[in-house]
Design an enzyme around this catalytic site. Sequence first.
Site, PDB file in Angstrom:
ATOM      1  N   TYR A 198       0.761  -1.185   0.086  1.00  0.00           N
ATOM      2  CA  TYR A 198       0.022  -0.065   0.006  1.00  0.00           C
ATOM      3  C   TYR A 198       0.878   1.193   0.020  1.00  0.00           C
ATOM      4  O   TYR A 198       0.359   2.312  -0.638  1.00  0.00           O
ATOM      5  CB  TYR A 198      -1.104   0.081   1.199  1.00  0.00           C
TER       6      TYR A 198
ATOM      7  N   GLN B  41     -15.464   2.122  -5.668  1.00  0.00           N
ATOM      8  CA  GLN B  41     -14.784   0.884  -5.036  1.00  0.00           C
ATOM      9  C   GLN B  41     -13.464   1.287  -4.859  1.00  0.00           C
ATOM     10  O   GLN B  41     -12.557   0.447  -4.381  1.00  0.00           O
ATOM     11  CB  GLN B  41     -15.078  -0.034  -5.981  1.00  0.00           C
ATOM     12  N   ASN B  42     -12.908   2.390  -5.626  1.00  0.00           N
ATOM     13  CA  ASN B  42     -11.696   2.648  -5.627  1.00  0.00           C
ATOM     14  C   ASN B  42     -11.145   3.524  -4.298  1.00  0.00           C
ATOM     15  O   ASN B  42     -11.906   4.133  -3.896  1.00  0.00           O
ATOM     16  CB  ASN B  42     -11.333   3.856  -6.979  1.00  0.00           C
TER      17      ASN B  42
ATOM     18  N   HIS C  23     -14.435   0.811  -0.491  1.00  0.00           N
ATOM     19  CA  HIS C  23     -13.144  -0.038   0.153  1.00  0.00           C
ATOM     20  C   HIS C  23     -12.017   0.661   0.648  1.00  0.00           C
ATOM     21  O   HIS C  23     -11.217  -0.090   0.688  1.00  0.00           O
ATOM     22  CB  HIS C  23     -12.799  -1.023  -1.175  1.00  0.00           C
TER      23      HIS C  23
ATOM     24  N   GLY D  78     -16.551   1.456 -15.402  1.00  0.00           N
ATOM     25  CA  GLY D  78     -15.203   0.821 -15.149  1.00  0.00           C
ATOM     26  C   GLY D  78     -15.490  -0.282 -13.952  1.00  0.00           C
ATOM     27  O   GLY D  78     -14.281  -0.092 -13.127  1.00  0.00           O
ATOM     28  N   THR D  79     -16.257  -1.055 -13.975  1.00  0.00           N
ATOM     29  CA  THR D  79     -15.953  -2.186 -12.973  1.00  0.00           C
ATOM     30  C   THR D  79     -16.515  -3.360 -13.403  1.00  0.00           C
ATOM     31  O   THR D  79     -17.565  -3.412 -14.356  1.00  0.00           O
ATOM     32  CB  THR D  79     -17.074  -1.805 -11.554  1.00  0.00           C
ATOM     33  N   SER D  80     -15.730  -4.490 -13.083  1.00  0.00           N
ATOM     34  CA  SER D  80     -16.210  -5.747 -13.326  1.00  0.00           C
ATOM     35  C   SER D  80     -17.268  -6.502 -12.898  1.00  0.00           C
ATOM     36  O   SER D  80     -17.933  -7.393 -13.136  1.00  0.00           O
ATOM     37  CB  SER D  80     -15.023  -6.807 -13.429  1.00  0.00           C
TER      38      SER D  80
ATOM     39  N   ASP E  28      -8.552   5.559  -4.365  1.00  0.00           N
ATOM     40  CA  ASP E  28      -7.541   6.601  -4.859  1.00  0.00           C
ATOM     41  C   ASP E  28      -8.384   7.877  -4.420  1.00  0.00           C
ATOM     42  O   ASP E  28      -9.632   7.786  -4.056  1.00  0.00           O
ATOM     43  CB  ASP E  28      -7.215   6.516  -6.368  1.00  0.00           C
TER      44      ASP E  28
HETATM   45  N1  APR Z   1     -12.599   2.806 -18.759  1.00  0.00           N
HETATM   46  C1  APR Z   1     -13.621   2.269 -18.318  1.00  0.00           C
HETATM   47  N2  APR Z   1     -13.383   0.848 -18.054  1.00  0.00           N
HETATM   48  C2  APR Z   1     -12.322   0.542 -18.162  1.00  0.00           C
HETATM   49  C3  APR Z   1     -11.269   0.850 -18.572  1.00  0.00           C
HETATM   50  C4  APR Z   1     -11.342   2.230 -18.993  1.00  0.00           C
HETATM   51  N3  APR Z   1     -10.216   3.099 -19.629  1.00  0.00           N
HETATM   52  N4  APR Z   1     -10.250   0.047 -18.471  1.00  0.00           N
HETATM   53  C5  APR Z   1     -10.630  -1.027 -17.960  1.00  0.00           C
HETATM   54  N5  APR Z   1     -12.022  -0.898 -17.576  1.00  0.00           N
HETATM   55  C6  APR Z   1     -12.920  -1.893 -17.347  1.00  0.00           C
HETATM   56  C7  APR Z   1     -12.705  -3.399 -17.529  1.00  0.00           C
HETATM   57  O1  APR Z   1     -13.289  -3.435 -18.734  1.00  0.00           O
HETATM   58  C8  APR Z   1     -13.248  -4.127 -16.234  1.00  0.00           C
HETATM   59  O2  APR Z   1     -14.795  -4.142 -16.505  1.00  0.00           O
HETATM   60  O3  APR Z   1     -12.771  -1.730 -15.882  1.00  0.00           O
HETATM   61  C9  APR Z   1     -13.110  -2.903 -15.032  1.00  0.00           C
HETATM   62  C10 APR Z   1     -12.006  -3.288 -14.254  1.00  0.00           C
HETATM   63  O4  APR Z   1     -12.469  -4.273 -13.544  1.00  0.00           O
HETATM   64  P1  APR Z   1     -11.775  -4.803 -11.950  1.00  0.00           P
HETATM   65  O5  APR Z   1     -10.354  -4.556 -12.625  1.00  0.00           O
HETATM   66  O6  APR Z   1     -12.273  -6.024 -11.465  1.00  0.00           O
HETATM   67  O7  APR Z   1     -11.723  -3.493 -11.116  1.00  0.00           O
HETATM   68  P2  APR Z   1     -13.134  -3.385 -10.093  1.00  0.00           P
HETATM   69  O8  APR Z   1     -14.175  -3.731 -10.792  1.00  0.00           O
HETATM   70  O9  APR Z   1     -12.969  -2.066  -9.633  1.00  0.00           O
HETATM   71  O10 APR Z   1     -13.074  -4.513  -8.965  1.00  0.00           O
HETATM   72  C11 APR Z   1     -13.770  -4.504  -7.713  1.00  0.00           C
HETATM   73  O11 APR Z   1     -12.047  -5.899  -6.596  1.00  0.00           O
HETATM   74  O12 APR Z   1     -10.168  -6.540  -5.904  1.00  0.00           O
HETATM   75  C12 APR Z   1     -11.196  -5.606  -5.601  1.00  0.00           C
HETATM   76  O13 APR Z   1     -11.089  -3.972  -3.793  1.00  0.00           O
HETATM   77  C13 APR Z   1     -11.012  -4.315  -5.302  1.00  0.00           C
HETATM   78  O14 APR Z   1     -12.153  -2.442  -5.585  1.00  0.00           O
HETATM   79  C14 APR Z   1     -11.790  -3.539  -6.312  1.00  0.00           C
HETATM   80  C15 APR Z   1     -12.835  -4.720  -6.559  1.00  0.00           C
END
Ligand code: APR
Length: 229
Positions: free
Chosen positions: A53, A86-87, A104, A170-172, A89
Site C-alpha cells: 500500500y 470501489q476505488n 473499500h 469501469g467495474t467488472s 484513490d
Molecule cells: N475505462 C472504463 N473502464 C475500463 C477501462 C477504461 N479505460 N479500462 C478497463 N476498464 C474496465 C474493465 O473492462 C473492467 O470491467 O474496468 C473494469 C475493471 O474491473 P476490475 O479490475 O475487476 O476492477 P473493479 O471492478 O474495480 O474491482 C472491484 O475488486 O479487488 C477488488 O477491492 C478491489 O475495488 C476492487 C474490487
Amino acid sequence: MKKIVVLTGAGMSAQSGISTFRDSGGLWENYPVQEVASIEGWYRNPEIMLTFYNERRAGLKETRPNKGHLILASLEKHFDIRIVTQNIDDLHERAGSTQILHLHGELTKARSSDDPGLIIEIGYDPIKWGDKAPDGTQLRPHVVWFGESVPEMTRAVEWTRQAEIMVVVGTSLAVYPAAGLIDFTRENVPLFLIDPKPAPVRRTNLHIIAEKAVEGLEQLEKILIAKYL
Ligand code: APR
C-alpha cells in the site's frame, strides 16, 4: 435536481494511469490477492502489505484525475451527483466531486488495528511497521480487505434507493457487496453502464456505452443534459 448515483471501479482511474485489477496485466496478475489484500494476509505478513500500500500511495501522489473524473464533478452544476466508488484513490475528490462514498476505504487514510473508527489522514506518506495509532496499536491502511465488512454499504444502498438515474463506470461487477448495488435501484430507474468490455447485466432500462471512462462520460454528459435536465 435529479439524483444520480454513480458506481465507479478501477476502470474509472485507468486513464489516469492506475492499473485495474482483473484486466490483463492487472494488479491481481502480479500480486497474490490473499497475500496483499486480505485480513489473513495482514495477520501473516503485515510488512509485505504495508509495502504494497505504501507503493500504491506514493504512486497516487504523481497521478492526476482524468477528464472522466472532471466531467462527473462538473455535472454537479445540473444534478445531485452521488459517487459510490470501489476505488481507494483520491481522484474523485481532487477532481472536485463533493458527495463521495468509498466502499473499500481510502489510501490517504490510516487507522488503528483495533478500532476501525479511529482514522487519521496520512496523505501520501508511508506507514511503517512500528507506527502507532493514537490508541497505541499498529497503524494500518484504512482499506477494506477481503474477509472484512463493508460498513459504507448501508449508506450506498440508501443513495441507490433514492436515485432517479444510476451510472456504472469501469467495474467488472465481480466483487460483492459492491456489485449488488445495481439491484437496489427502484423499479425502472435507467442504468447507464460505461465500460469498453461491459460486464453482463440483466435488467430493464439498461443503456450500455461500450467506451472507456473519458469517452463514455463525454457521451453520457450530452445524453443527461439533453434528456434529463
Ligand atoms: N475505462 C472504463 N473502464 C475500463 C477501462 C477504461 N479505460 N479500462 C478497463 N476498464 C474496465 C474493465 O473492462 C473492467 O470491467 O474496468 C473494469 C475493471 O474491473 P476490475 O479490475 O475487476 O476492477 P473493479 O471492478 O474495480 O474491482 C472491484 O475488486 O479487488 C477488488 O477491492 C478491489 O475495488 C476492487 C474490487
